[in-house]
Design an enzyme around this catalytic site. Sequence first.
Site, PDB file in Angstrom:
ATOM      1  N   GLU A  20       0.882  -1.174   0.000  1.00  0.00           N
ATOM      2  CA  GLU A  20       0.000   0.000   0.000  1.00  0.00           C
ATOM      3  C   GLU A  20       0.911   1.213   0.000  1.00  0.00           C
ATOM      4  O   GLU A  20       1.611   1.490   0.965  1.00  0.00           O
ATOM      5  CB  GLU A  20      -0.906  -0.023   1.234  1.00  0.00           C
ATOM      6  CG  GLU A  20      -2.096   0.907   1.112  1.00  0.00           C
ATOM      7  CD  GLU A  20      -1.842   2.264   1.717  1.00  0.00           C
ATOM      8  OE1 GLU A  20      -1.586   3.211   0.925  1.00  0.00           O
ATOM      9  OE2 GLU A  20      -1.886   2.394   2.934  1.00  0.00           O
TER      10      GLU A  20
ATOM     11  N   CYS B 235      -1.524   8.989   3.204  1.00  0.00           N
ATOM     12  CA  CYS B 235      -1.438   8.520   1.815  1.00  0.00           C
ATOM     13  C   CYS B 235      -2.663   8.909   1.001  1.00  0.00           C
ATOM     14  O   CYS B 235      -2.601   9.000  -0.216  1.00  0.00           O
ATOM     15  CB  CYS B 235      -1.232   7.006   1.784  1.00  0.00           C
ATOM     16  SG  CYS B 235      -2.536   6.064   2.619  1.00  0.00           S
TER      17      CYS B 235
END
Length: 486
Positions: A253, A287
């Site tokens: 990720e 993120c």
Amino acid sequence: MTTHRNLLIAGSDVPAASGRTTADVNPFTGEVFATVAAAGPEDVVAAVAAADSAFAGWAAVSPFARRKILLDAADLLEERADQAVELMAGEAGGTSRWARFNVFLAANVLREAAAAVTAPLGEVLAAQEEGALGLAVREPLGVVAAFAPWNAPLILGTRAFAAPIAAGNTVVLKPSEDAPLASGLFLADVLRDAGLPAGVLNVVTNDPADAAEVAEALIADPRVRVVNFTGSTGVGRIIGTHAARHLKPAVLELGGKNAIIVLDDADLDHAVNAATFGVFMNSGQICMSGDRVLVHERIAEEFTERFVAKVASLAHGDPADPDTIIGPLVSARSAQRVAALVEDARDKGATVLTGGGEPDGALHPATVLTGVTPDMELHYGEAFGPVCVVETFATDDEAVARANDTEHGLTCGILTENGTRGLRLARRVRTGIVHVNDQSVGDEPQAPFGGVKSSGYGRFGGRWGVEAFTATRWITLATEHAHYPF
């Protein structure tokens, strides 16, 4: 007095074999917050050996006993919220609001993992032979090499090990050098106190200079069977390459260049509040943060005026102050990196609507720019700081094209009061996650979380998390004797 923590291997707190330690620095004060053991490859070998030794016993523990440990850990984590707030402020500059949200979501990640322990883990298959039964059974893989980042240390540290442990794996966790306590040792203490057996979760901290060597040693160990990494795209490419070289599956990720699209039918009050949160929560160090706010030209002037005014009013400063919204970045170096992106854009013709200028140590002001063009580093580069760019568009097709004009594909927010229109656009945006009538930051432990393109591959959350850390085996049972041609 500065706290010192050792490695956690086989249930015991042990120093690095070399005796070395490394400093954990408070980004707001610049002072040493704690020291931790600085592991080397020999410590990685010991941690993997402990996880490997514990695997068979942990995999054999009843699902109900595993579930109770995870549920008890969730309760303990919530009880220790004040300690978590202190750790996140001291290590990574996290504000109180952000830290308490980390506690809330990390506890629910543990509860969702507990729920997944007894989820269906196989299928009965149609068999070719008469009288035979075919089974597709999901089983744990073994030792998981887990890497946790600093920016959401409780959430992402917990996510690094929760599903793997729930599925019956054991873990060696390498927390971020910038938050070794919050993203690693603090969480391991919670699990240990909840009754997790020795060796199931091991924590290896290291000096930043040794990060590559420690990571490579961990991935290369033949007893490690799967890799779990959350972090930047640049480092993720290296981790993925190492995993591929050793033929090990990986869940990655990675970073994002996320857009928040404001359509002309959006509620402006909601849109301004949502975009401000989506860009500036945790000083943009998420993120999923919105680097780009794409606004329909019919409402762009009013939206931008109101958005810039709200951003300019956000309180900056000490993360320990409960009123602070924009705390320090993780380091002064990170603040200088963000300032350089802003300066490059301004030098090439962009307009700074609020913020900008030289950072104060690790503090960088909330900044909004417009007029950013492809020749500027900020146009395609992930800001990962309290910075965004406002752009305008004329049509839905143009909005989609702008949102997709990036190598990343993690998340997107589409602000509209027309759900049908929003869903139509969401299906065309190439990201792993889209939130309609909301901003780009959203994470729920039961949902499939992950990106596409350079934002990584694999999914966390719910049954997808269990699938990522298990292997499917085919087992047959013949209820009658077969006939063979010879």
